[in-house]
Scaffold this active site. Structure first.
Site, mmCIF file in Angstrom:
data_model
loop_
_atom_site.group_PDB
_atom_site.id
_atom_site.type_symbol
_atom_site.label_atom_id
_atom_site.label_comp_id
_atom_site.label_asym_id
_atom_site.label_seq_id
_atom_site.Cartn_x
_atom_site.Cartn_y
_atom_site.Cartn_z
ATOM 1 N N ASN A 1 -2.694 2.382 3.584
ATOM 2 C CA ASN A 1 -2.241 3.727 3.966
ATOM 3 C C ASN A 1 -3.189 4.798 3.418
ATOM 4 O O ASN A 1 -3.503 5.765 4.096
ATOM 5 C CB ASN A 1 -0.832 3.979 3.455
ATOM 6 C CG ASN A 1 0.206 3.247 4.303
ATOM 7 O OD1 ASN A 1 0.011 3.078 5.513
ATOM 8 N ND2 ASN A 1 1.283 2.818 3.691
ATOM 9 N N ASP B 1 6.825 1.242 2.108
ATOM 10 C CA ASP B 1 6.551 0.258 1.051
ATOM 11 C C ASP B 1 7.408 0.590 -0.172
ATOM 12 O O ASP B 1 7.957 -0.307 -0.828
ATOM 13 C CB ASP B 1 5.085 0.312 0.608
ATOM 14 C CG ASP B 1 4.108 0.065 1.720
ATOM 15 O OD1 ASP B 1 3.614 -1.049 1.866
ATOM 16 O OD2 ASP B 1 3.828 1.032 2.466
ATOM 17 N N ASP C 1 0.862 -1.199 0.000
ATOM 18 C CA ASP C 1 0.000 0.000 0.000
ATOM 19 C C ASP C 1 0.898 1.248 0.000
ATOM 20 O O ASP C 1 0.882 2.028 0.942
ATOM 21 C CB ASP C 1 -0.944 -0.012 1.224
ATOM 22 C CG ASP C 1 -0.225 -0.081 2.557
ATOM 23 O OD1 ASP C 1 0.976 -0.433 2.593
ATOM 24 O OD2 ASP C 1 -0.861 0.235 3.588
ATOM 25 N N HIS D 1 9.748 0.349 8.402
ATOM 26 C CA HIS D 1 9.133 -0.965 8.673
ATOM 27 C C HIS D 1 9.223 -1.950 7.496
ATOM 28 O O HIS D 1 9.778 -3.036 7.608
ATOM 29 C CB HIS D 1 7.637 -0.789 8.977
ATOM 30 C CG HIS D 1 7.293 0.259 9.964
ATOM 31 N ND1 HIS D 1 7.356 0.048 11.308
ATOM 32 C CD2 HIS D 1 6.855 1.547 9.801
ATOM 33 C CE1 HIS D 1 6.968 1.135 11.953
ATOM 34 N NE2 HIS D 1 6.659 2.057 11.052
ATOM 35 N N ASP D 2 8.581 -1.558 6.386
ATOM 36 C CA ASP D 2 8.342 -2.519 5.302
ATOM 37 C C ASP D 2 9.635 -2.992 4.634
ATOM 38 O O ASP D 2 9.690 -4.103 4.095
ATOM 39 C CB ASP D 2 7.422 -1.890 4.246
ATOM 40 C CG ASP D 2 6.050 -1.597 4.813
ATOM 41 O OD1 ASP D 2 5.692 -2.177 5.849
ATOM 42 O OD2 ASP D 2 5.335 -0.770 4.214
ATOM 43 N N PHE E 1 -0.924 -0.917 12.701
ATOM 44 C CA PHE E 1 -1.836 -0.480 11.636
ATOM 45 C C PHE E 1 -2.235 -1.602 10.661
ATOM 46 O O PHE E 1 -3.427 -1.820 10.421
ATOM 47 C CB PHE E 1 -1.200 0.690 10.862
ATOM 48 C CG PHE E 1 -2.024 1.178 9.710
ATOM 49 C CD1 PHE E 1 -3.151 1.960 9.912
ATOM 50 C CD2 PHE E 1 -1.684 0.845 8.404
ATOM 51 C CE1 PHE E 1 -3.922 2.405 8.843
ATOM 52 C CE2 PHE E 1 -2.442 1.279 7.326
ATOM 53 C CZ PHE E 1 -3.562 2.063 7.544
ATOM 54 N N ASN E 2 -1.269 -2.292 10.052
ATOM 55 C CA ASN E 2 -1.608 -3.268 8.994
ATOM 56 C C ASN E 2 -2.545 -4.360 9.508
ATOM 57 O O ASN E 2 -3.446 -4.804 8.802
ATOM 58 C CB ASN E 2 -0.338 -3.943 8.439
ATOM 59 C CG ASN E 2 0.492 -3.006 7.586
ATOM 60 O OD1 ASN E 2 0.004 -1.977 7.131
ATOM 61 N ND2 ASN E 2 1.749 -3.362 7.385
ATOM 62 N N THR F 1 3.146 -5.985 2.723
ATOM 63 C CA THR F 1 3.575 -4.874 3.588
ATOM 64 C C THR F 1 2.418 -3.897 3.820
ATOM 65 O O THR F 1 2.639 -2.737 4.165
ATOM 66 C CB THR F 1 4.794 -4.137 2.990
ATOM 67 O OG1 THR F 1 4.463 -3.717 1.667
ATOM 68 C CG2 THR F 1 6.019 -5.036 2.948
HETATM 69 C C1 BDR Z 1 2.868 -0.109 8.652
HETATM 70 O O1 BDR Z 1 1.788 0.794 8.468
HETATM 71 C C2 BDR Z 1 1.996 1.591 7.329
HETATM 72 O O2 BDR Z 1 1.711 2.909 7.612
HETATM 73 C C3 BDR Z 1 3.431 1.372 6.899
HETATM 74 O O3 BDR Z 1 3.533 1.434 5.484
HETATM 75 C C4 BDR Z 1 3.762 0.008 7.434
HETATM 76 O O4 BDR Z 1 3.425 -1.000 6.513
HETATM 77 C C5 BDR Z 1 3.558 0.228 9.975
HETATM 78 O O5 BDR Z 1 2.663 0.094 11.024
HETATM 79 CA CA CA Z 2 2.859 -0.501 4.224
#
Ligand code: BDR
Ligand code: CA
Length: 310
Positions: A38, A13, A8, A238-239, A164-165, A124
């Site tokens: 996102n 990403d 996303d 993160h990703d 979040f994901n 991701t």
């Molecule tokens: C995840 O949430 C998104 O905002 C980022 O792209 C990442 O995949 C981190 O919590």
């Molecule tokens: Ca992401």
């Protein structure tokens, strides 16, 4: 190794895609699939196409996926990624190529059926596409090598309990974690250790090619968002951890544990219950990333960015 990047994009990403497509990468990117996360899926798709233009990924198909989570309504993270989902750098106005007419879920199923070798899925974003593909055609399981995902953790960033994901589509996450497929999980415990800082941006500017400049611009925006929102001293990319692991499997350390997804709790919806002490007695279903060799990670990152100068 064949991979499908399900994403996303999204600043981090984008960096994951850039690592995967770099000249130091042995990965064969079968396709990029997008999901609502996102920002809305149409914006994430447009961003994926624009990233392909910037890095010259002309022959990799981009397939648009789910417009919303499986059960609940969408939730987006504009405060972290901006209105476009990729605010900050200058992006091409219109991408050169278009997304495929095939839906991401069907694209994933078809690729898994047609591939002579197993494919590694690298999600991701929220897990909607992957779960829907598994629900639509469970026979794809046999040709999935591994699911290497960013999501979850033993604490949250969207609620106190949920990342979040996973929070966006916890029902999808439940399908994936209960699928029996080998899962490698990069949650917040480890991704918060991979912090891009002003020094990172400085190094990227020294490399001075169009892609390193693009990543520098991405990070400037992303780091500011993390400063404003979480008072963080840098931006956790993160990703990018998922792809870094595929490029060098010796960077990260893992524990083999059972992870369950909470879909009912009033305060804990979307939590990943990581059984690090084995208290449930359940069979481990996940390799949970706990730490990394910082030197190895950042050397790999630098080499990947430099490879765009060639
Ligand atoms: C995840 O949430 C998104 O905002 C980022 O792209 C990442 O995949 C981190 O919590
Ligand atoms: Ca992401």
């Amino acid at each position: 190794m064949k991979v499908i990047l399900d994403c996303d994009p999204g600043h981090d990403d984008a960096i994951a895609i850039i690592l995967a497509a770099s000249k130091i990468s042995p990965l064969d990117i079968v396709g990029i699939t997008t999901v609502s996360g996102n920002v809305e899926v149409e914006k994430n798709t447009l961003n994926a196409l624009k990233i392909c233009d910037i890095i010259g990924l002309d022959d990799v198909p981009v397939a648009q996926g789910a417009t919303r989570p499986m059960v609940k309504k969408s939730e987006i993270a504009e405060e972290i990624h901006g209105e476009t989902g990729l605010d900050g750098p200058n992006l091409p106005l219109t991408p050169k190529k278009a997304a495929t007419s095939q839906h991401a879920i069907d694209f994933i199923i078809e690729q898994l059926h047609n591939s002579a070798e197993p494919i590694t899925l690298v999600p991701t974003g929220p897990l909607t596409n992957i779960a829907m593909a598994l629900v639509k055609d469970p026979s794809i399981k046999k040709n999935i090598n591994e699911i290497v995902l960013m999501g979850g953790g033993t604490f949250g960033n969207w609620t106190p309990a949920a990342e979040f994901n996973i929070y966006v589509d916890a029902e999808a996450a439940k399908v994936v974690f209960e699928s029996g497929i080998l899962i490698r999980m990069f949650g917040l415990d480890v991704t918060h250790q991979v912090l891009a800082t002003k020094e990172t941006v400085g190094h990227l500017r020294e490399i001075n090619n169009p892609v390193s400049e693009f990543v520098a611009e991405l990070l400037v925006f992303f780091m500011q968002a993390y400063k404003d929102h979480f008072d963080f001293p840098g931006g956790p990319i993160h990703d990018a951890c998922t792809v870094a692991h595929l490029l060098d499997p010796t960077i990260f350390e893992f524990e083999h544990v059972h992870v369950a997804i909470e879909t009912k709790g009033e305060h804990t919806y979307g939590m990943t219950a990581v059984d690090r002490l084995g208290v449930t007695g359940r069979e481990p279903n996940t390799y949970f990333a706990t730490g990394l060799d910082q030197g190895k990670f950042w050397r790999l990152f630098k080499k990947a960015m430099e490879s765009y100068s060639d």
